[in-house]
Design a protein around this motif. Structure first.
Motif, PDB file in Angstrom:
ATOM      1  N   ARG A   1      30.006  42.211  56.004  1.00  0.00           N
ATOM      2  CA  ARG A   1      29.248  41.704  56.179  1.00  0.00           C
ATOM      3  C   ARG A   1      28.337  42.268  57.399  1.00  0.00           C
ATOM      4  O   ARG A   1      27.476  42.388  57.077  1.00  0.00           O
ATOM      5  CB  ARG A   1      29.428  39.946  56.953  1.00  0.00           C
ATOM      6  N   ALA A   2      29.073  42.912  58.115  1.00  0.00           N
ATOM      7  CA  ALA A   2      28.738  43.417  58.953  1.00  0.00           C
ATOM      8  C   ALA A   2      27.974  45.172  58.104  1.00  0.00           C
ATOM      9  O   ALA A   2      25.807  44.767  58.483  1.00  0.00           O
ATOM     10  CB  ALA A   2      29.294  44.112  59.992  1.00  0.00           C
ATOM     11  N   ALA A   3      28.069  45.394  57.348  1.00  0.00           N
ATOM     12  CA  ALA A   3      27.625  46.729  57.031  1.00  0.00           C
ATOM     13  C   ALA A   3      26.515  45.838  56.184  1.00  0.00           C
ATOM     14  O   ALA A   3      24.931  46.571  55.929  1.00  0.00           O
ATOM     15  CB  ALA A   3      28.019  47.343  55.704  1.00  0.00           C
ATOM     16  N   ILE A   4      26.648  45.305  55.525  1.00  0.00           N
ATOM     17  CA  ILE A   4      25.456  44.286  54.345  1.00  0.00           C
ATOM     18  C   ILE A   4      23.489  44.367  55.473  1.00  0.00           C
ATOM     19  O   ILE A   4      22.620  44.534  54.627  1.00  0.00           O
ATOM     20  CB  ILE A   4      25.223  43.102  53.551  1.00  0.00           C
ATOM     21  N   LYS A   5      23.723  43.693  56.542  1.00  0.00           N
ATOM     22  CA  LYS A   5      22.816  43.346  57.338  1.00  0.00           C
ATOM     23  C   LYS A   5      22.428  44.288  58.029  1.00  0.00           C
ATOM     24  O   LYS A   5      21.102  44.270  58.264  1.00  0.00           O
ATOM     25  CB  LYS A   5      23.631  41.722  58.508  1.00  0.00           C
TER      26      LYS A   5
ATOM     27  N   VAL B   1      32.807  30.373  46.819  1.00  0.00           N
ATOM     28  CA  VAL B   1      31.315  29.747  47.316  1.00  0.00           C
ATOM     29  C   VAL B   1      31.328  29.159  48.554  1.00  0.00           C
ATOM     30  O   VAL B   1      30.559  29.457  49.401  1.00  0.00           O
ATOM     31  CB  VAL B   1      30.890  28.878  46.401  1.00  0.00           C
ATOM     32  N   MET B   2      32.256  29.120  48.570  1.00  0.00           N
ATOM     33  CA  MET B   2      32.952  28.126  50.858  1.00  0.00           C
ATOM     34  C   MET B   2      32.608  29.586  51.524  1.00  0.00           C
ATOM     35  O   MET B   2      31.796  28.918  53.037  1.00  0.00           O
ATOM     36  CB  MET B   2      32.974  27.224  50.988  1.00  0.00           C
ATOM     37  N   ILE B   3      33.098  30.124  51.028  1.00  0.00           N
ATOM     38  CA  ILE B   3      33.519  31.700  52.464  1.00  0.00           C
ATOM     39  C   ILE B   3      32.055  31.817  52.220  1.00  0.00           C
ATOM     40  O   ILE B   3      32.095  32.761  53.586  1.00  0.00           O
ATOM     41  CB  ILE B   3      34.704  31.865  51.759  1.00  0.00           C
ATOM     42  N   ALA B   4      31.233  32.683  51.372  1.00  0.00           N
ATOM     43  CA  ALA B   4      30.742  33.192  51.370  1.00  0.00           C
ATOM     44  C   ALA B   4      29.425  33.338  51.439  1.00  0.00           C
ATOM     45  O   ALA B   4      28.671  33.413  52.616  1.00  0.00           O
ATOM     46  CB  ALA B   4      30.552  33.859  49.990  1.00  0.00           C
ATOM     47  N   SER B   5      29.282  31.647  52.149  1.00  0.00           N
ATOM     48  CA  SER B   5      28.177  30.868  51.725  1.00  0.00           C
ATOM     49  C   SER B   5      28.066  30.657  53.851  1.00  0.00           C
ATOM     50  O   SER B   5      26.672  31.257  54.355  1.00  0.00           O
ATOM     51  CB  SER B   5      28.307  29.362  51.623  1.00  0.00           C
ATOM     52  N   VAL B   6      29.574  30.473  53.927  1.00  0.00           N
ATOM     53  CA  VAL B   6      29.469  30.549  55.643  1.00  0.00           C
ATOM     54  C   VAL B   6      29.267  31.629  55.775  1.00  0.00           C
ATOM     55  O   VAL B   6      28.646  32.336  57.369  1.00  0.00           O
ATOM     56  CB  VAL B   6      30.736  29.668  56.288  1.00  0.00           C
ATOM     57  N   CYS B   7      29.449  33.088  55.744  1.00  0.00           N
ATOM     58  CA  CYS B   7      29.338  34.125  56.308  1.00  0.00           C
ATOM     59  C   CYS B   7      27.892  35.246  56.243  1.00  0.00           C
ATOM     60  O   CYS B   7      27.769  35.588  56.851  1.00  0.00           O
ATOM     61  CB  CYS B   7      30.378  35.340  55.374  1.00  0.00           C
ATOM     62  N   MET B   8      27.476  34.336  55.314  1.00  0.00           N
ATOM     63  CA  MET B   8      25.682  34.795  55.099  1.00  0.00           C
ATOM     64  C   MET B   8      24.702  34.187  56.516  1.00  0.00           C
ATOM     65  O   MET B   8      24.227  35.273  56.472  1.00  0.00           O
ATOM     66  CB  MET B   8      25.029  34.579  53.883  1.00  0.00           C
TER      67      MET B   8
ATOM     68  N   CYS C   1      17.706  39.723  50.927  1.00  0.00           N
ATOM     69  CA  CYS C   1      18.849  41.649  50.979  1.00  0.00           C
ATOM     70  C   CYS C   1      20.205  40.492  52.123  1.00  0.00           C
ATOM     71  O   CYS C   1      21.066  41.498  51.677  1.00  0.00           O
ATOM     72  CB  CYS C   1      18.010  42.334  51.421  1.00  0.00           C
ATOM     73  N   GLU C   2      19.642  40.172  53.581  1.00  0.00           N
ATOM     74  CA  GLU C   2      20.685  40.192  54.229  1.00  0.00           C
ATOM     75  C   GLU C   2      21.711  39.018  53.630  1.00  0.00           C
ATOM     76  O   GLU C   2      22.802  39.090  54.093  1.00  0.00           O
ATOM     77  CB  GLU C   2      20.219  40.084  55.680  1.00  0.00           C
ATOM     78  N   SER C   3      20.771  37.736  53.657  1.00  0.00           N
ATOM     79  CA  SER C   3      22.065  36.897  52.884  1.00  0.00           C
ATOM     80  C   SER C   3      21.888  36.468  52.133  1.00  0.00           C
ATOM     81  O   SER C   3      23.465  36.982  51.699  1.00  0.00           O
ATOM     82  CB  SER C   3      20.474  35.654  53.934  1.00  0.00           C
ATOM     83  N   LEU C   4      21.301  36.628  50.644  1.00  0.00           N
ATOM     84  CA  LEU C   4      22.116  36.876  49.557  1.00  0.00           C
ATOM     85  C   LEU C   4      22.738  37.266  49.318  1.00  0.00           C
ATOM     86  O   LEU C   4      23.747  37.948  48.247  1.00  0.00           O
ATOM     87  CB  LEU C   4      21.010  36.397  48.620  1.00  0.00           C
ATOM     88  N   GLY C   5      22.551  38.866  49.807  1.00  0.00           N
ATOM     89  CA  GLY C   5      23.619  39.636  49.415  1.00  0.00           C
ATOM     90  C   GLY C   5      24.852  39.750  50.233  1.00  0.00           C
ATOM     91  O   GLY C   5      26.032  40.024  49.536  1.00  0.00           O
ATOM     92  N   THR C   6      24.756  39.340  51.684  1.00  0.00           N
ATOM     93  CA  THR C   6      25.863  38.942  51.461  1.00  0.00           C
ATOM     94  C   THR C   6      26.446  37.948  50.899  1.00  0.00           C
ATOM     95  O   THR C   6      28.092  38.639  50.826  1.00  0.00           O
ATOM     96  CB  THR C   6      25.388  38.352  53.853  1.00  0.00           C
ATOM     97  N   PHE C   7      26.263  37.155  50.277  1.00  0.00           N
ATOM     98  CA  PHE C   7      27.066  35.534  49.742  1.00  0.00           C
ATOM     99  C   PHE C   7      27.508  36.733  48.546  1.00  0.00           C
ATOM    100  O   PHE C   7      28.716  36.093  48.496  1.00  0.00           O
ATOM    101  CB  PHE C   7      26.076  34.886  49.609  1.00  0.00           C
ATOM    102  N   VAL C   8      26.657  37.197  48.153  1.00  0.00           N
ATOM    103  CA  VAL C   8      27.102  38.240  46.302  1.00  0.00           C
ATOM    104  C   VAL C   8      28.347  38.804  47.328  1.00  0.00           C
ATOM    105  O   VAL C   8      29.682  38.879  46.024  1.00  0.00           O
ATOM    106  CB  VAL C   8      25.936  38.602  45.504  1.00  0.00           C
ATOM    107  N   ALA C   9      28.520  39.310  47.701  1.00  0.00           N
ATOM    108  CA  ALA C   9      29.316  40.368  47.915  1.00  0.00           C
ATOM    109  C   ALA C   9      29.982  39.594  48.593  1.00  0.00           C
ATOM    110  O   ALA C   9      31.207  40.229  47.833  1.00  0.00           O
ATOM    111  CB  ALA C   9      29.114  41.276  49.134  1.00  0.00           C
TER     112      ALA C   9
END
Length: 396
Positions: free
Chosen positions: A309-313, A124-131, A99-107
């Motif tokens: 990012r904060a909201a999803i985690k 993809v690069m930006i989403a991956s480091v944000c997760m 939920c928190e990692s892959l959810g952050t990546f997708v969002a």
């Protein structure tokens, strides 16, 4: 000419030595006022990059190598503290991870690709480091306060897993970027899998070898930890040299050491003075790479990414809190504790330079978000552990 070059090198060394001493002193004094040390290091590092002389703004390859070594030691400790047994008895943590990692990546990917119209590899690069969650902040804060309990165990294990997931997805994004630029024709999806698998294998073999070499020797824990630190340094530099992932490798090295029966002692928790020095250097140096003009230019984008990012985690931890054996309040605190990300994001972006991808294309859009989390992230983790009453005391 040689004299001039040596003079410049000496001035750079003196400048960095002074910067690190000032950062350490400021961190110690401000910690007594309730400001996390890492937050102080981050602010000073950013200030050096903006206002300092050119040696801060134009780092050399040796600066990045030292940062990689520092990060390798931290990831090794993170792997050492990873507990598969604890995960097996708390299976809902894996659901939380999704939920928190892959959810952050997708969002984040959808925001980058759909609203800011970035190309797929860059998204993809930006989403991956944000997760990912920064292991530097998690380890340093939990160690300083000797925290233990459900929230501490959860954030340590989730940080380990989402760093590995983040690295794998980032490698995929890097491969897509290289393929698009036609830098190498041999980049293909299976290549990323091969890099990760080879990194796992090299680290596993290395951990087994050093364990077998040290097992017959009767030595104090300080000497044993020093031997392991030297091995991590060799592993990090070796993996970088042959083009594998030092991030995956050093985490695997720590996990494997625990599997082979190495015991975690107090000295292992930061590898002594060497580890503490490298941690300060890592945070100050990476923060100095954030550019003020990029932060201002991408402020709106950074605000959107940070809030998302904060909201999803936080919401993921809150939503699954009862399944995780926590109260709703503890779930919120666990989500807040997972917010730090800056050092991991900058370090993994910089390592893309080795494959011919300009890291500025990824760091610049994230500059504002990373700056905010560099300061507020460690303070959030510190506050969460104190309010959850898992912080025993502070180790000075």
């Amino acid at each position: 000419m040689l004299l001039i070059r040596n003079s410049v090198l000496l001035e750079t060394t003196v400048a960095w030595s002074g910067a690190l001493l000032i950062s350490w002193l400021a961190g110690e004094y401000l910690e007594k006022l309730g400001i996390a040390r890492l937050a102080t290091y981050g602010v000073i590092g950013f200030g050096l990059g903006v206002l300092g002389p050119t040696e801060y703004a134009t780092p050399t390859a040796s600066h990045f190598m030292l940062a990689d070594v520092a990060f390798g030691l931290i990831l090794c400790e993170l792997g050492f503290r990873f507990s598969p047994g604890w995960l097996r008895s708390n299976a809902w943590v894996l659901v939380m991870l999704v939920c928190e990692s892959l959810g952050t990546f997708v969002a984040i990917f959808l925001i980058c690709f759909s609203f800011w119209e970035m190309e797929i590899p860059r998204s993809v690069m930006i989403a991956s480091v944000c997760m990912a969650t920064s292991p530097v902040a998690i380890l340093r804060v939990t160690r300083n306060h000797q925290s233990s309990g459900g929230i501490t165990n959860m954030i340590l294990n989730i940080t380990t897993l989402n760093c590995i997931l983040s690295t794998v997805l980032f490698k995929i994004g890097t491969g897509l970027m290289i393929q698009k630029q036609e830098t190498f024709e041999w980049i293909y999806p299976g290549f990323v899998v091969a890099i990760v698998a080879a990194s796992f294998g090299a680290a596993f073999v290395g951990s087994m070898a050093i364990h077998l070499l040290l097992r017959p020797l009767q030595m104090p824990s300080e000497v044993r930890a020093f031997a392991l630190a030297l091995t991590v340094i060799l592993l990090t530099c070796g993996l970088i040299r042959i083009g594998l992932s030092p991030l995956v490798g050093t985490i695997t090295f720590g996990i494997s050491l625990r599997y082979f029966g190495e015991k975690m002692t107090g000295i292992h928790q930061d590898f002594g003075s060497l580890g503490r020095f490298l941690t300060i250097y890592l945070v100050v140096f990476l923060a100095s790479q954030l550019k003020a003009d990029a932060a201002m230019e991408w402020m709106a984008f950074g605000v959107v990414l940070g809030i998302t990012r904060a909201a999803i985690k936080i919401l993921s931890a809150w939503w699954l809190s009862e399944k995780l054996g926590m109260t709703r309040q503890q779930g919120l605190l666990a989500g807040v504790a997972l917010l730090p990300t800056s050092t991991f994001a900058i370090c993994v972006m910089e390592q893309s330079r080795l494959l011919g991808v300009d890291p500025e294309s990824g760091i610049a859009p994230l500059a504002f978000m990373l700056l905010v989390f560099e300061v507020l992230g460690p303070m959030g983790t510190r506050t969460a552990l104190i309010l959850s009453r898992e912080a025993a005391k502070e180790v000075l």
